[in-house]
Enzyme design. Structure first.
Site, short mmCIF file in Angstrom:
data_model
loop_
_atom_site.label_atom_id
_atom_site.label_comp_id
_atom_site.label_asym_id
_atom_site.label_seq_id
_atom_site.Cartn_x
_atom_site.Cartn_y
_atom_site.Cartn_z
CB ALA A 173 -0.96 -0.03 1.16
CB SER A 174 0.19 4.74 -0.15
OG SER A 174 -0.85 4.84 1.17
CG LEU A 175 0.97 5.66 4.54
CD1 LEU A 175 0.10 5.92 5.36
CD2 LEU A 175 1.79 6.63 3.79
CB ALA A 176 3.02 -0.26 5.52
CD GLN A 177 7.09 -3.81 1.21
OE1 GLN A 177 7.29 -3.30 0.50
NE2 GLN A 177 8.15 -5.01 1.35
CB VAL A 178 0.88 -7.13 4.31
CG1 VAL A 178 0.40 -8.29 5.31
CG2 VAL A 178 0.10 -5.85 4.65
CE LYS B 226 -0.56 -0.94 7.47
NZ LYS B 226 -1.91 -0.26 7.75
CG ASP C 134 -8.68 4.68 3.51
OD1 ASP C 134 -9.03 4.82 2.45
OD2 ASP C 134 -7.37 4.22 3.71
#
Length: 529
Positions: free
Chosen positions: A160-165, A179, A316
Site C-alpha cells: 500500500a502507499s505507506l506500508a507492505q504486508v 505490516k 478509509d
C-alpha cells in the site's frame, strides 16, 4: 534577472539547509530530509505550472458552457490528471495517499481525476526491498525478521502507499500478517506534506475556484497518525469495543484481526492472518456460501452504527480494507446462504464526530431517507452548508438531483445498474464552483464523511450493481434511532417522553410500509414480463 533570482533562491535554500543540519539533534536524518526537498519541490513546481498553463491555454477565448469549451475542458482534465498521477508515483509516500483520497472523492472532484486515480492508485503502490524491511526490523525490534519469526516470507503479500504486508509464522506456530512501513517515509513524510501544500496553494492562487486546501490540511493531520501503527492497533480495539457496548446486536458480525503487541512497534504491526474474501469479490463471496446482498446490508449497517451511534468512524473503507468470511461456528442459514462476518482492516484513519455534529448528521440522513425538505435544509445549515447550498449538499451526499431527493416515492435515493452517471458528472461539472464553496464551508470531519460515503457507495455498486432500497432503510433506521436516543437523553417531562413514544411508533409504521413496498418490488422482479 531570472538567473540572479534563481541563484539567490538556491543559495538561500542551501544556506537554510546547512543551518538546519548543523543545529539538528540528528544531522544525518535532517540531511536526508534536505536532500529529498529539491527534487520534490522541482517536480511539484513543474507539474503545477504545466497544469496551470494547460488550462489557461486550452480554454483561452472559449465561451464557457459551449460544446467546444466542454470538450477542451474534458481533455485538459485528462491531461492534468495524468500529470498529477505521474507526480504521485514519482514522489511516492504521502503523495500516493493523496492520490487515493482523490480517487475516493467521486462527485466532488472532476470525474477525469477520480477515474485516473482510481484505476492506478490502489494497484501500483511502492514496494520496499527486503533489505529495507530488514533495516526497519533491526531499528525497531533489534533483530532480523528471520529471528523474530519462525518463518518470514521476504516477498510482500500486498503493498500500500505507506506500508507492505508479509506473511509469517510465529515461534508458537501462529500464521500472521506483518505490516511493515516503507522506510523512506521517515525521511520524506514532513517534506511531502510541505510540498503538497505548496502545490495545492499554487493551483488555488492561479484558479481561485480550485480550493482543495482542506485536503492538504486533512493529510497533514492524519498522516502522522496513520504512520503510527500502535495508534492503528488501538483504533482497531476501540472499534470492536464500541460495537460490543453500543451495537451488541451486530457485534458478532464485525471483526478486526488480533494484534500481537509484543511483535509490534510504531512501524511494524503484527496481526492475525485473515483467510477471507475481499469485500468486492462477488464470485469469491458466493463460493464461500455468502450472499452479496447480505454483505452489502452488513456494510451499510456497520458504518451506519459507527457514524450515527459510535461517533468513531473508519474513514478509509475502500475495497482492499474490508474482507468477508462466513460467521465462525455458525450453523444458521437464510435461504441456504451463510451469515457474513465483516472483517475491517487498516484502522489508521479514524475520525471522531462530536455529539452535536453526530446528531445533526443523523438528523440530515433521516430527513434524506424520508424526503423531508424542511429538515434537510435545517440540518444542512447546522452542519455549515448554509441555507443556500442545502440542495447541493443533499446532492453530493446522495448523488441525486434535488427533485429526486424530495420525491416521496420509497426508492427516490436508489442508484440502479442503469443509472446515468454521465448525467451526474455533468451536474457536478456545472456546479463545480458551488461545490468548491460547499467544501470550504463544511467542517473537515464532514468532508471525511463524504469520502467515506463515496467509498461505501463504490463497494455497494460492486456487490449489488448500485445502491438498494434496503440499504437506505438501514441508514434511515439507524439514523432515526440515534436521533431518538438523543431526545431521550434530553427529555425533561412526561410529555416529552410521550412525544418520543409517538414519534417512535410513527417511525415503525413508516418502516413497516417501506418493507411492504420492498417486498412488492422484489416480487415484481420475479414475475415474467
Amino acid at each position: 534577472m531570472w538567473r540572479r533570482a534563481a541563484t539567490a533562491a538556491l543559495s538561500l535554500g542551501a544556506g537554510a539547509g546547512a543551518v538546519s543540519i548543523a543545529t539538528s539533534e540528528d544531522p544525518a536524518a535532517t540531511f536526508k530530509v534536505c536532500a529529498h526537498l529539491p527534487p520534490r519541490l522541482l517536480r511539484d513546481s513543474v507539474t503545477a505550472a504545466t497544469i496551470a498553463f494547460d488550462y489557461k491555454w486550452s480554454l483561452w477565448g472559449l465561451e464557457p458552457g459551449t460544446p467546444v469549451w466542454q470538450s477542451a475542458k474534458h481533455h485538459a482534465h485528462l491531461r492534468s490528471a495524468n500529470r498529477l498521477q505521474e507526480l504521485c508515483f514519482r514522489n511516492g509516500g504521502i503523495y500516493i495517499k493523496l492520490g487515493q483520497h482523490i480517487a475516493q472523492l467521486e462527485y466532488v472532484v472532476p470525474e477525469e481525476y477520480v477515474q485516473t486515480m482510481r484505476e492506478s492508485m490502489l494497484k501500483r503502490c511502492p514496494v520496499s526491498s527486503y533489505e529495507q524491511v530488514r533495516g526497519v526490523f533491526t531499528k525497531d525490534l533489534g533483530e532480523s525478521p528471520e529471528t523474530v519469526f519462525a518463518e518470514f516470507d521476504p516477498a510482500p503479500f500486498a503493498s500500500a502507499s505507506l506500508a507492505q504486508v508479509h506473511v509469517a509464522r510465529t515461534h508458537d506456530g501462529q500464521k500472521v500478517a506483518v505490516k511493515v512501513q516503507h522506510d523512506h517515509l521517515t525521511n520524506t513524510g514532513v517534506v511531502d506534506i510541505a510540498t503538497v501544500d505548496l502545490l495545492v496553494n499554487a493551483l488555488h492562487y492561479i484558479f481561485p475556484t480550485f480550493d482543495y486546501r482542506w485536503l492538504v490540511d486533512e493529510v497533514r493531520e492524519s498522516a502522522p497518525k496513520e504512520l503510527d501503527f500502535l495508534n492503528e492497533a488501538k483504533n482497531s480495539e476501540r472499534c470492536l469495543n464500541n460495537f460490543r457496548k453500543l451495537s451488541p446486536q451486530i457485534a458478532g458480525s464485525i471483526y478486526a484481526p488480533k494484534v500481537y503487541w509484543n511483535l509490534s512497534t510504531s512501524r511494524i504491526l503484527t496481526m492475525e492472518f485473515m483467510d477471507a474474501k475481499e469485500v468486492t469479490d462477488v464470485s469469491g463471496i458466493k463460493s464461500i456460501g455468502v450472499h452479496p446482498v447480505d454483505v452489502s446490508n452488513l456494510v451499510s449497517k456497520a458504518f451506519a452504527e459507527m457514524i450515527f451511534k459510535h461517533g468513531f468512524v473508519h474513514c478509509d473503507p475502500h475495497a482492499a480494507n474490508m474482507m468477508v468470511r462466513p460467521m465462525p461456528q455458525d450453523s444458521r442459514k437464510l435461504f441456504g446462504w451463510k451469515r457474513p462476518q465483516l472483517v475491517l482492516l487498516d484502522h489508521g484513519l479514524y475520525k471522531e464526530l462530536d455529539y452535536n455534529t453526530r446528531i445533526s448528521y443523523a438528523s440530515l440522513w433521516k430527513a434524506l431517507v424520508f424526503a423531508d425538505a424542511k429538515a434537510i435544509k435545517e440540518n444542512s445549515a447546522k452542519l455549515g452548508a448554509g441555507e443556500d447550498l442545502h440542495a447541493l449538499f443533499a446532492g453530493v451526499l446522495t448523488m441525486r438531483p434535488w427533485k429526486r431527493v424530495i420525491d416521496p416515492s420509497p426508492d427516490h435515493l436508489v442508484l440502479g445498474k442503469n443509472t446515468d452517471y454521465s448525467e451526474l458528472q455533468n451536474y457536478a461539472s456545472l456546479y463545480f464552483t458551488e461545490i468548491s464553496e460547499l467544501l470550504r464551508r463544511l467542517p473537515r470531519v464532514i468532508l471525511l464523511m463524504l469520502k467515506t460515503n463515496d467509498c461505501l457507495r463504490a463497494v455497494s455498486h460492486a456487490l449489488v450493481g448500485g445502491s438498494s432500497l434496503e440499504s437506505f432503510m438501514i441508514i434511515g433506521r439507524v439514523s432515526s434511532e440515534a436521533v431518538l436516543d438523543a431526545k431521550r437523553m434530553n427529555r425533561r417531562s412526561f410529555l416529552d417522553g410521550l412525544k418520543i413514544w409517538l414519534e417512535e411508533a410513527l417511525l415503525e409504521a413508516r418502516f413497516f410500509t417501506l418493507k411492504l413496498m420492498l417486498c412488492v418490488m422484489q416480487l415484481r422482479k420475479l414475475l415474467p414480463g
